[in-house]
Design an enzyme around this catalytic site. Structure first.
Site, PDB file in Angstrom:
ATOM      1  N   ILE A 125      33.690 -43.671   0.349  1.00 43.81           N
ATOM      2  CA  ILE A 125      34.565 -43.773   1.525  1.00 43.81           C
ATOM      3  C   ILE A 125      35.779 -42.882   1.273  1.00 43.81           C
ATOM      4  CG2 ILE A 125      35.902 -45.365   2.978  1.00 43.81           C
ATOM      5  CD1 ILE A 125      32.895 -46.074   2.995  1.00 43.81           C
ATOM      6  N   SER A 131      30.782 -52.676  -4.434  1.00 43.46           N
ATOM      7  CA  SER A 131      30.535 -51.218  -4.469  1.00 43.46           C
ATOM      8  C   SER A 131      29.064 -50.951  -4.735  1.00 43.46           C
ATOM      9  CB  SER A 131      31.366 -50.590  -5.594  1.00 43.46           C
ATOM     10  OG  SER A 131      30.927 -49.275  -5.856  1.00 43.46           O
ATOM     11  N   ASN A 179      39.778 -57.352  -1.435  1.00 46.01           N
ATOM     12  CA  ASN A 179      39.586 -55.899  -1.321  1.00 46.01           C
ATOM     13  C   ASN A 179      40.246 -55.112  -2.447  1.00 46.01           C
ATOM     14  OD1 ASN A 179      39.398 -53.153   0.255  1.00 46.01           O
ATOM     15  ND2 ASN A 179      41.587 -53.475  -0.150  1.00 46.01           N
ATOM     16  N   GLY A 221      45.244 -56.065  -1.420  1.00 45.78           N
ATOM     17  CA  GLY A 221      45.256 -54.599  -1.454  1.00 45.78           C
ATOM     18  C   GLY A 221      45.222 -54.020  -0.054  1.00 45.78           C
ATOM     19  N   SER A 228      47.619 -52.419   1.554  1.00 44.26           N
ATOM     20  CA  SER A 228      48.651 -51.405   1.812  1.00 44.26           C
ATOM     21  C   SER A 228      48.088 -50.018   2.076  1.00 44.26           C
ATOM     22  CB  SER A 228      49.622 -51.345   0.623  1.00 44.26           C
ATOM     23  OG  SER A 228      48.910 -51.277  -0.600  1.00 44.26           O
ATOM     24  N   ARG A 229      46.904 -49.733   1.542  1.00 42.66           N
ATOM     25  CA  ARG A 229      46.361 -48.368   1.646  1.00 42.66           C
ATOM     26  C   ARG A 229      44.852 -48.429   1.850  1.00 42.66           C
ATOM     27  NH1 ARG A 229      46.208 -45.710  -2.798  1.00 42.66           N
ATOM     28  NH2 ARG A 229      46.722 -47.380  -4.262  1.00 42.66           N
ATOM     29  N   TYR A 279      34.131 -50.421 -14.143  1.00 43.40           N
ATOM     30  CA  TYR A 279      34.144 -50.581 -12.684  1.00 43.40           C
ATOM     31  C   TYR A 279      32.817 -51.175 -12.201  1.00 43.40           C
ATOM     32  CZ  TYR A 279      34.717 -49.251  -7.732  1.00 43.40           C
ATOM     33  OH  TYR A 279      34.812 -49.258  -6.348  1.00 43.40           O
ATOM     34  N   LYS A 310      32.162 -54.860 -10.300  1.00 45.83           N
ATOM     35  CA  LYS A 310      31.604 -54.982  -8.953  1.00 45.83           C
ATOM     36  C   LYS A 310      30.290 -55.779  -8.960  1.00 45.83           C
ATOM     37  CE  LYS A 310      34.903 -52.735  -6.875  1.00 45.83           C
ATOM     38  NZ  LYS A 310      35.781 -53.414  -5.915  1.00 45.83           N
TER      39      LYS A 310
HETATM   40  P1  NAP Z   1      42.713 -47.228  -2.710  1.00 45.90           P
HETATM   41  O1  NAP Z   1      42.899 -46.323  -1.550  1.00 45.90           O
HETATM   42  O2  NAP Z   1      42.964 -46.717  -4.090  1.00 45.90           O
HETATM   43  O3  NAP Z   1      43.590 -48.539  -2.453  1.00 45.90           O
HETATM   44  C1  NAP Z   1      43.574 -49.572  -3.401  1.00 45.90           C
HETATM   45  C2  NAP Z   1      44.326 -50.759  -2.853  1.00 45.90           C
HETATM   46  O4  NAP Z   1      44.229 -51.800  -3.861  1.00 45.90           O
HETATM   47  C3  NAP Z   1      45.791 -50.470  -2.623  1.00 45.90           C
HETATM   48  O5  NAP Z   1      46.214 -51.111  -1.427  1.00 45.90           O
HETATM   49  C4  NAP Z   1      46.465 -51.115  -3.834  1.00 45.90           C
HETATM   50  O6  NAP Z   1      47.747 -51.646  -3.548  1.00 45.90           O
HETATM   51  C5  NAP Z   1      45.530 -52.283  -4.112  1.00 45.90           C
HETATM   52  N1  NAP Z   1      45.682 -52.756  -5.493  1.00 45.90           N
HETATM   53  C6  NAP Z   1      45.335 -52.143  -6.643  1.00 45.90           C
HETATM   54  N2  NAP Z   1      45.688 -52.902  -7.705  1.00 45.90           N
HETATM   55  C7  NAP Z   1      46.268 -54.031  -7.190  1.00 45.90           C
HETATM   56  C8  NAP Z   1      46.837 -55.187  -7.762  1.00 45.90           C
HETATM   57  N3  NAP Z   1      46.901 -55.364  -9.097  1.00 45.90           N
HETATM   58  N4  NAP Z   1      47.323 -56.143  -6.951  1.00 45.90           N
HETATM   59  C9  NAP Z   1      47.285 -55.987  -5.587  1.00 45.90           C
HETATM   60  N5  NAP Z   1      46.768 -54.898  -4.993  1.00 45.90           N
HETATM   61  C10 NAP Z   1      46.261 -53.940  -5.780  1.00 45.90           C
HETATM   62  O7  NAP Z   1      41.233 -47.795  -2.764  1.00 45.90           O
HETATM   63  P2  NAP Z   1      40.137 -47.977  -1.606  1.00 45.90           P
HETATM   64  O8  NAP Z   1      39.226 -46.820  -1.674  1.00 45.90           O
HETATM   65  O9  NAP Z   1      40.783 -48.350  -0.334  1.00 45.90           O
HETATM   66  O10 NAP Z   1      39.339 -49.218  -2.210  1.00 45.90           O
HETATM   67  C11 NAP Z   1      39.433 -50.532  -1.683  1.00 45.90           C
HETATM   68  C12 NAP Z   1      38.303 -51.362  -2.278  1.00 45.90           C
HETATM   69  O11 NAP Z   1      37.051 -50.778  -1.916  1.00 45.90           O
HETATM   70  C13 NAP Z   1      38.324 -51.405  -3.800  1.00 45.90           C
HETATM   71  O12 NAP Z   1      37.952 -52.682  -4.256  1.00 45.90           O
HETATM   72  C14 NAP Z   1      37.282 -50.376  -4.186  1.00 45.90           C
HETATM   73  O13 NAP Z   1      36.723 -50.641  -5.448  1.00 45.90           O
HETATM   74  C15 NAP Z   1      36.282 -50.573  -3.074  1.00 45.90           C
HETATM   75  N6  NAP Z   1      35.394 -49.421  -2.888  1.00 45.90           N
HETATM   76  C16 NAP Z   1      35.901 -48.198  -2.527  1.00 45.90           C
HETATM   77  C17 NAP Z   1      35.034 -47.119  -2.373  1.00 45.90           C
HETATM   78  C18 NAP Z   1      35.506 -45.757  -1.975  1.00 45.90           C
HETATM   79  O14 NAP Z   1      34.687 -44.813  -1.994  1.00 45.90           O
HETATM   80  N7  NAP Z   1      36.765 -45.570  -1.607  1.00 45.90           N
HETATM   81  C19 NAP Z   1      33.669 -47.289  -2.593  1.00 45.90           C
HETATM   82  C20 NAP Z   1      33.196 -48.533  -2.965  1.00 45.90           C
HETATM   83  C21 NAP Z   1      34.066 -49.586  -3.102  1.00 45.90           C
HETATM   84  P3  NAP Z   1      49.139 -50.918  -3.982  1.00 45.90           P
HETATM   85  O15 NAP Z   1      48.990 -49.457  -3.665  1.00 45.90           O
HETATM   86  O16 NAP Z   1      50.159 -51.628  -3.127  1.00 45.90           O
HETATM   87  O17 NAP Z   1      49.354 -51.187  -5.441  1.00 45.90           O
END
Ligand code: NAP
Length: 247
Positions: free
Chosen positions: A190, A144, A92, A18, A20-21, A157, A161
């Site tokens: 985040i 998380s 991730n 993951g 890419s973003r 979710y 986690k």
């Molecule tokens: P995000 O901006 O929504 O990005 C999610 C990433 O996961 C994207 O790069 C997406 O890739 C990839 N992804 C989703 N499904 C996938 C699949 N089936 N195969 C491969 N890649 C996949 O999320 P984020 O906030 O950066 O979160 C990243 C991690 O941190 C996650 O595990 C999330 O649970 C954790 N987290 C985030 C927060 C927060 O507040 N943001 C808090 C706690 C934990 P594509 O777009 O290429 O499909």
């Protein structure tokens, strides 16, 4: 096991799922800036992945749906075929689901568990055999705060986690004798697309509960990944990056 086709690669090799973003993209860039060869896994965001890849000569993008075991095997085979080793795996990739338990469909629960938890089993299963062989490696799982304290209306979710953190502790014990460190990073909130659904008022409410009085940014998590990637005597831990939200 795939044959090592390239010899004498001095740089460390990392896979970030993951990448890419959001948080993953920041981790990819941080590792690349610090000398790693990085395999950036993406699923749907090809354009974003290629943009990152094109800015660095040590980032290689690879499309794979991480919830699919065969596609994960393709990702690992690609990395081993090209570089012959994997020093660091960052699990991730993740998706959220905000629904009451009654509204949560069986297939939605399955999808969250497959994407967030089974994926880390698939990657760790495939990568650990090379790490065990090398008697060296690190696995970092991005879990998380909700895996620790549970989130209302985010049961699937939170379960996924909490499962990741259990995987971290279990594998730390199992793989420690092979000099493999396994840790979790549990972010709070985040600033990424994952939180786009929150209203301004909801964000302000959350911020009022955070001692450091702001939402985290992707670099906060990427910095912690780099710290753990360099740490030799830390394993089985869940490092919370959350501004003190739950103290
Ligand atoms: P995000 O901006 O929504 O990005 C999610 C990433 O996961 C994207 O790069 C997406 O890739 C990839 N992804 C989703 N499904 C996938 C699949 N089936 N195969 C491969 N890649 C996949 O999320 P984020 O906030 O950066 O979160 C990243 C991690 O941190 C996650 O595990 C999330 O649970 C954790 N987290 C985030 C927060 C927060 O507040 N943001 C808090 C706690 C934990 P594509 O777009 O290429 O499909």
């Amino acid at each position: 096991m795939v044959e090592n086709q390239e010899k004498n690669i001095e740089s460390k090799v990392a896979i970030v799922t993951g990448g890419s973003r959001g948080i993953g993209a920041s981790i990819v860039k941080k590792l690349a800036q610090n000398g790693y060869i990085v395999v950036l896994n993406y699923n749907k965001s090809e354009k974003e992945a290629k943009e990152i890849e094109n800015k660095f000569d040590n980032i290689y993008s690879y499309e794979a749906d991480i919830s699919n075991y065969d596609e994960v095997k393709g990702l690992i085979d690609f990395t081993i075929n090209k570089f012959g080793k994997i020093d660091l795996l960052v699990n991730n990739a993740g998706i959220d689901l905000v629904k009451t338990i009654n509204d949560t469909k069986i297939e939605e629960f399955d999808k969250v568990l497959k994407t967030n938890l089974y994926s880390a089993f698939y990657t760790s299963k495939e990568v650990s055999k090379y790490m065990i062989n090398n008697k060296s490696g690190k696995i970092i799982n991005i879990s998380s705060i909700w895996g620790i304290i549970g989130a209302s209306c985010e049961m699937a979710y939170s379960v996924s986690k909490a499962g990741l953190d259990a995987m971290t502790k279990s594998l730390a014990k199992e793989l420690g004798p092979s000099n493999i460190q396994v840790n979790s990073i549990a972010p709070g909130i985040i600033d990424t697309d994952m939180n786009k659904f929150l209203t301004k008022e909801e964000k302000e409410q959350i911020i009022s509960e955070i001692p450091l009085e702001h939402i985290g940014n992707v670099e906060d998590v990427a910095d912690c990944v780099l710290f753990l990637a360099n740490a030799e005597y830390i394993t089985g831990q869940v490092i919370q990056v959350n501004g003190g939200w739950n103290i």
